[in-house]
Scaffold this active site. Structure first.
Site, PDB file in Angstrom:
ATOM      1  CE  LYS A 222      34.802  40.726  37.274  1.00  0.00           C
ATOM      2  NZ  LYS A 222      35.785  39.628  37.380  1.00  0.00           N
TER       3      LYS A 222
ATOM      4  CG  ASP B   5      40.121  43.129  38.454  1.00  0.00           C
ATOM      5  OD1 ASP B   5      40.501  43.886  39.382  1.00  0.00           O
ATOM      6  OD2 ASP B   5      40.714  43.083  37.363  1.00  0.00           O
TER       7      ASP B   5
END
Length: 214
Positions: free
Chosen positions: A120, A139
């Site tokens: 991420k 997220d």
């Protein structure tokens, strides 16, 4: 969901949030990496209150390596998990100095090899610092919206990202990262989504299933 509808979702969100962009403040790729590490379990707003003074004195890998970890911990304390974050930031700076001659690496593989940088974070750095989006940063907002809208029924970030990448052409990668975050913060909230105000309610699977059930 098919590709045509998925692209329609992104276009509608882009029209609704024309100003959507990353809210983390930074000047260099290294500073972006630090900001991303600090943002874990912390708001961007709080990170942005801490980083200006940090970056003014310790904005380079060399400066971070030279500072005492206790001093770093004191500065980033308000971001939470400060001991682990300080440890990762110090280790990342050291590796960048030793392995990359002080220059932030600019590939997903290299970034993900750095301490404290997962997929991420690497996606965010590639997009924001290098303008080379390789994927979608999953997220909490992206995860929630992907499930509600119908992008993916998966639960792990890796599988959710794969499903979204099958639906969204690469030309939209940059927009998707920002739009999902903004939509999650402003309308598609975790506890009380504002479905009546939602610009994509006509194509949202959750909204449509709720309508049918009533």
């Amino acid at each position: 969901m098919n590709k045509k509808v998925a692209i329609e979702v992104i276009k509608k969100l882009k029209e609704y949030y024309p100003e959507a962009m990353c809210s983390l403040a930074f000047k260099t790729p290294f500073q972006m990496a630090i900001a991303v590490i600090l943002s874990a379990q912390c708001t961007d707003e709080r990170v942005n209150k801490i980083t200006p003074s940090l970056f003014e004195k310790y904005g380079t890998p060399q400066a971070i390596c030279n500072m005492e970890i206790n001093d770093l911990e004191k500065i980033i304390y308000p971001c939470g998990f400060y001991k682990n974050k300080a440890k990762n930031i110090k280790a990342m700076a050291k590796e960048i100095l030793e392995k990359y001659n002080g220059q932030m690496p600019n590939t997903m593989e290299q970034l993900m090899s750095l301490p404290g940088v997962g997929r991420k974070s690497a996606n965010v750095i590639m997009l924001e610092a290098f303008n080379k989006p390789e994927g979608i940063a999953i997220d909490t907002h992206a995860k929630r919206i992907a499930k509600r809208v119908g992008f993916s029924k998966e639960t792990t970030p890796e599988k959710i990202e794969k499903d979204i990448l099958k639906l969204i052409p690469k030309e939209y990668y940059k927009d998707v990262n920002h739009l999902l975050v903004w939509h999650g913060r402003k309308i598609c909230e975790a506890r009380k989504p504002k479905c009546n105000e939602c610009p994509i309610k006509e194509v949202c699977e959750t909204n449509n299933s709720n309508i049918k059930s009533h």
